[in-house]
Design an enzyme around this catalytic site. Structure first.
Site, PDB file in Angstrom:
ATOM      1  N   SER A 238      -9.858  -0.335   7.472  1.00  0.00           N
ATOM      2  CA  SER A 238      -9.257  -0.192   6.141  1.00  0.00           C
ATOM      3  C   SER A 238      -8.600  -1.442   5.567  1.00  0.00           C
ATOM      4  CB  SER A 238      -8.225   0.937   6.153  1.00  0.00           C
ATOM      5  OG  SER A 238      -8.876   2.182   6.138  1.00  0.00           O
TER       6      SER A 238
ATOM      7  N   LYS B 151       0.854  -1.199   0.000  1.00  0.00           N
ATOM      8  CA  LYS B 151       0.000   0.000   0.000  1.00  0.00           C
ATOM      9  C   LYS B 151       0.885   1.243   0.000  1.00  0.00           C
ATOM     10  CE  LYS B 151      -3.831   2.003   2.755  1.00  0.00           C
ATOM     11  NZ  LYS B 151      -4.621   1.868   4.005  1.00  0.00           N
TER      12      LYS B 151
ATOM     13  N   SER C 248      -9.735   1.988   3.275  1.00  0.00           N
ATOM     14  CA  SER C 248      -8.864   2.743   2.404  1.00  0.00           C
ATOM     15  C   SER C 248      -7.886   1.880   1.585  1.00  0.00           C
ATOM     16  CB  SER C 248      -8.066   3.746   3.227  1.00  0.00           C
ATOM     17  OG  SER C 248      -7.159   3.081   4.080  1.00  0.00           O
TER      18      SER C 248
END
Lengths: 95, 474, 488
Positions: free
Chosen positions: C180, C81, C156
């Site tokens: 997330s 990420k 997210s």
């Protein structure tokens, strides 16, 4: 839930965020709604409750006083938008 | 109406650690810009702080040196404000639960004693340093993250002199305790001054005016000497002061407004989630207590009281703690501590410097110095000979009595022998004898010297004087 | 046989260890897959092909040198990420404000993955600064749900979930502040694990809300979660909040029966507005766990209803300080101004997107003079009560089971104009972060029409990941959902 009025301009200045008038208007309405939602916390009796700052009960975490080295200056300044003579350059500071 | 000033000081002191507060960069003054920096003290994305254990220890020790207490629970908080020299745009500090609370500092003031109560001493981080050029400013983050102790006094200071003496005493304690080098030139000590004035007898404080970022103690004194009359001037003419922050200008010798209350910062303090609290246990507190040294003023007073030393000698032993320790060992073996102090300060210290010797390398024990002084006091050797004996002791480490005996340096107190030397001296220097009789006292000293020379330094000084005078006046 | 990029991390590591495949082949398979489908899925913000292949070749040399035995992820491509620092790679948090920023150091998690032999590659899309539930807040583009490209992948960590679901990597790393990891894992049909706060070092994770953030994994099955957790866990001297708890062999902990384990069903999670098929899927999963021998107990978490309000004070407040450093002085974007204040405001005004600005303003407001006690301090106290609810419940049960999300993936744009509605999509996942406990989302079926994955959330005690993984594994092994692939 009544929407809450907040002074978005004052808060945006504290946070150093320039907002367009439309953004200010929109944020003001949205935050009003969010704050009204958040207001439900006032229902909870917290008079005898200690605050939680950390989710794990850990204390006295330290490191020994040892010099382990620094970045080469070129690497420290590598991402700087403006630099000169080994310094990070900013608009003139006036107070 | 009479007015009085109420002054409180916030003193920031860089701690004497090897590394910075949260990272392993060197805590070092004077390096090239941005050479003692890493992702942590530059506030790069993703970094986390880890507290320097030595900085926490020095903070707790300061609390005890200032007669305060170590708190059972301390935490760090974020103080939010934007400034180019703040690499995270918040400063990590201890807001409502600092490492130490309370205490006081005592100091000499106008021939008497002064005392300032301490509110707290807490730990925080220093920020970087900006240099201003014509059209822009440049930031060096070498200083960012250096551990900084903030010592907050109660608003109990009443005069510029009191502020000045308090700051000096505080500095002395911190240097003494090994907390900080307090090198003003290197910006290791900085002060914020809070001042208000009020009519004498009034309880409520007047409007608080803050003067920020003073970097010398004399500057603090000067600023107060300007600011107090200024404020009294305003108030006594019926004017109103309002809370503000002012800046001291060293060049004009005046203070000027920096920002008003309306422009005051809203720091939005909240607990630092990246750092855990500190809960010192008993063994930790005991280990810090063991490091508490005698404070400078207490030491000075003790030396003056216990050894009857003049203030100047006592001060010497305050500043040079090992020398004071040596003095104490010798003085305990002697009946004349003042004489010991003279020997230690005037002779021993000079020899050590000349020969680049340390106290630990001295060949004779401290008691030998007491013994030497005893030989002089009891009239066994002259002060002049004592110098030679001392030199020999210093070189060989032999006991003074042994040196005196070996070299035959015992003082001559035999009046017959001294009379003989006196006669010789007068005969050889008729002009001097004449001068003395004509009233020139200095001529006697010359003759005394001649007698001493003839006796090879062994004649008893007092006897020489007595006999010479008797003979010359006869 | 499936292609190498479709294998689980465990299967791939085994194949490489046995020299049935090479790290280079595996990496190329992932890169090929990315070239083939990422134009549609848009999981990756960027990836450094040459660097990935160089790592793969190094891994193959390590295999030849016999290192595979003690490096459990040797040769396994794991994507990251865009919120984790990787040395000499861009680190952008999907934000314009960090455009062009190159990190000078590796996050601790990255160091540990490298030690375990993983090929660390790619920058996965996300909501800007991890603020959001759909990746629509990315400053670059919205990642698409591999099961339905009209729909969002969750957030997210939407890029991390989509990349694993679409077989663009063997596994991925994300971060979870209020759901997330678990929410996008549920919406994309993979396994997402949020470890206990303090289990995994946060050093190198760009902070959103420091007291809530935790790094975790996206994997194709539960045994991979165990494998990755073992690799990345453990105390780190660079993170004061990492906990010195020993790291068990999580893979071993998967074995054996769950007979007699007690599972709590919190009555507060049976809310209106939950999609009926979601309730049905969760109920079926609970029945399945019961069949496997677990005891089902109804429990109560009385302060559940306050979690979202509590979260939307604490997280923005911490974020307002954490994001203050993005000011155009030392790195990142700068928009000039006459003085620093103007420069800051313009830089931040132009560099941050609307959701980030909204949260910074909210967080700044709740901390500002006069409001601290009413908002932040009160929220911290409510947080104590929420944590206490869980600790009380864990006296009676070994784990708690809930839906991961109230609904399946929604359509892009559906909620982006109403932040409050968007916030409420995290309603089941937020409490776990406030309490600092661990949680996992495992696939528990599909919405029938359109076919969209659903997730079962299992919450465990602090440092109770072993029990959590064991339950999740037992369920997964007995369910038909494992190995189903999206129709790309």
């Amino acid at each position: 839930m009544a929407a809450v009025e907040i002074d978005v301009n004052y808060v945006a200045h504290l946070a150093r965020l320039s907002l367009t008038p439309e953004e200010t208007q929109r944020v003001s309405t949205q935050l009003g709604n969010i704050l009204a939602f958040i207001d439900k916390l006032s229902e909870v009796d917290v008079s005898k409750v200690e605050p939680t700052a950390h989710a794990v009960p850990l204390v006295n975490v330290t490191r020994p006083d040892v010099v382990t080295g620094s970045l080469p200056t070129a690497e420290a300044l590598r991402n700087a938008p403006t630099k000169a003579n080994g310094l990070f350059v900013v608009p003139k500071i006036v107070e | 109406m009479e007015y009085e000033a109420v002054i409180g000081l916030e003193t920031h002191v860089q701690l004497k650690t090897l590394s910075k507060m949260w990272c392993g960069c060197a805590n070092e003054f004077g390096a090239e810009p941005n050479t003692n920096v890493c992702p942590i003290c530059l506030g790069m994305p993703g970094v986390l702080p880890v507290a320097n254990e030595e900085a926490l220890r020095l903070t707790a020790l300061t609390g005890l040196l200032l007669n305060g207490r170590i708190t059972p629970f301390a935490k760090f908080d974020r103080k939010n404000y934007f400034y180019p020299d703040a690499s995270k745009n918040y400063q990590v500090t201890q807001y409502d639960q600092p490492s130490t609370l309370g205490g006081f500092v005592e100091f000499e003031l106008n021939g008497g004693m002064g005392r300032v109560e301490i509110t707290r001493a807490h730990l925080e981080e220093d920020v970087g340093k900006s240099t201003h050029f014509d059209r822009f400013s440049g930031v060096d983050f070498n200083r960012a993250g250096v551990p900084l102790l903030e010592i907050v006094s109660e608003p109990v200071i009443t005069s510029p002199d009191m502020a000045y003496e308090y700051l000096n005493a505080l500095k002395e304690i911190l240097v003494y305790g090994g907390i900080s080098d307090c090198d003003m030139e290197k910006g290791m000590v900085r002060c914020d001054v809070n001042i208000s004035v009020r009519p004498v007898g009034q309880k409520e404080l007047g409007a608080k005016i803050e003067i920020k970022n003073m970097n010398s103690f004399s500057g603090v004194r000067h600023a107060l000497e300007y600011e107090i009359p200024r404020q009294i001037g305003v108030v006594s003419k019926g004017g109103k002061l309002s809370q503000e922050t002012r800046r001291w200008d060293d060049v004009t010798g005046m203070t000027e407004t920096m920002r008003s209350k309306e422009q005051a910062h809203d720091y939005r303090y909240f607990p630092e989630p990246d750092l855990m609290p500190f809960v010192p246990d008993e063994p930790y507190i005991a280990s810090i207590k063991a490091c508490v040294v005698e404070l400078p003023l207490a030491r000075k007073q003790r030396f003056m009281r216990d050894y009857q030393l003049p203030a100047s000698d006592a001060q010497t032993f305050v500043w040079d703690v090992p020398l004071g320790g040596y003095f104490e060992s010798a003085a305990k073996a002697s009946k004349s501590p003042k004489a010991v102090a003279n020997w230690v300060i005037n002779n021993l210290r000079a020899r050590l410097t000349e020969t680049k010797t340390t106290l630990a390398e001295i060949k004779f024990p401290p008691a030998a110095l007491a013994e030497l002084i005893d030989l002089v006091d009891s009239g066994k050797i002259s002060s002049r000979i004592a110098q030679d004996v001392f030199a020999e002791m210093f070189n060989t480490g032999e006991a003074p009595a042994v040196i005196v005996q070996k070299k035959g340096l015992l003082q001559v107190s035999d009046t017959g022998a001294i009379e003989k030397f006196c006669d010789e001296a007068i005969a050889a220097n008729p002009k001097s004898a004449e001068d003395f009789r004509a009233g020139k006292v200095a001529a006697l000293n010359f003759l005394k010297g001649q007698v001493m020379k003839l006796s090879k330094g062994k004649a008893n000084t007092n006897l020489i004087g007595e006999i010479l005078e008797k003979k010359l006046k006869a | 046989m499936s292609t190498l990029n479709q294998l689980t991390a465990g299967e791939l590591a085994r194949a490489i260890r046995r020299k049935e495949a090479s790290a280079r082949q595996a990496t190329e398979a992932c890169l090929n897959r990315i070239r083939q489908i990422d134009g549609q899925v848009k999981a990756f913000l960027s990836y450094d092909e040459a660097d990935a292949l160089a790592q793969a070749d190094a891994a193959d040399r390590a295999v030849a040198a016999g290192e595979a035995a003690h490096r459990p992820l040797l040769g396994v491509p794991i994507a990251i990420k865009d919120v984790l620092a990787v040395r000499n790679q861009p680190l952008g948090c999907a934000s314009k404000i960090l455009e062009g920023y190159i990190s000078p150091f590796d996050a601790t998690v990255i160091t540990r993955l490298r030690e375990a032999g993983a090929i660390v590659f790619g920058r996965l899309n996300m909501d800007e600064f991890a603020m959001g539930s759909s990746t629509e807040n990315s400053a670059y583009f919205t990642t698409r749900n591999p099961w339905d490209l009209e729909r969002i992948p969750g957030g997210s960590s939407g890029g991390s979930a989509a990349a694993v679901a679409a077989d663009e990597c063997s596994a991925s790393i994300g971060s979870d502040t209020g759901g997330s990891i678990r929410q996008p894992a549920a919406l994309c049909g993979c396994v997402g694990l949020k470890p206990t706060y303090g289990r995994v070092s946060r050093y190198g994770l760009v902070a959103f809300a420091s007291s809530l953030d935790q790094i975790g994994s996206f994997t194709k099955d539960v045994s991979d979660s165990a494998l990755l957790l073992k690799a990345i866990s453990g105390v780190d001297p660079k993170d004061s909040t990492s906990v010195p708890e020993s790291v068990p062999d999580y893979a071993k902990a998967l074995e054996g029966s769950i007979k007699g384990m007690r599972i709590g069903l919190p009555k507060e999670y049976m809310i209106d507005g939950m999609h009926p098929e979601v309730s049905a899927a969760v109920k079926a999963a609970v029945d399945q766990l019961q069949k496997l021998g677990a005891d089902i107990v109804e429990i109560s978490l009385p302060h559940t209803d306050y979690a979202a309000a509590c979260y939307y004070i604490i997280a923005p407040a911490e974020a307002s300080a954490n994001l203050a450093r993005f000011d155009g002085v030392r790195y990142g974007k700068r928009v000039d101004g006459a003085d620093p204040i103007e420069m800051y405001s313009r830089t931040r005004g132009a560099g941050f997107g609307p959701e980030v600005k909204r949260r910074i303003i909210l967080g700044t407001y709740v901390l500002s003079s006069g409001y601290y006690d009413a908002f932040y301090l009160r929220a911290q106290k409510v947080r104590t009560l929420i944590r206490q609810d869980f600790l009380n419940a864990f006296e009676k049960v070994d784990a708690i089971v809930t839906p991961t999300t109230p609904t399946a993936a929604f359509k892009a744009g559906e909620k982006s104009n109403d932040p409050l509605q968007m916030y409420l999509s995290d309603i089941f996942t937020i409490s776990c972060n406030l309490a600092g406990i661990c949680g996992i989302s495992v696939p528990c079926g599909f919405l029938k029409e359109p076919k969209l994955p659903l997730g079962l959330q299992i919450l465990g005690k602090p440092f109770g990941e072993a029990a959590l993984l064991k339950l999740a594994h037992a369920y997964e092994q007995s369910s038909p959902w494992r190995g189903q692939k999206p129709p790309l």
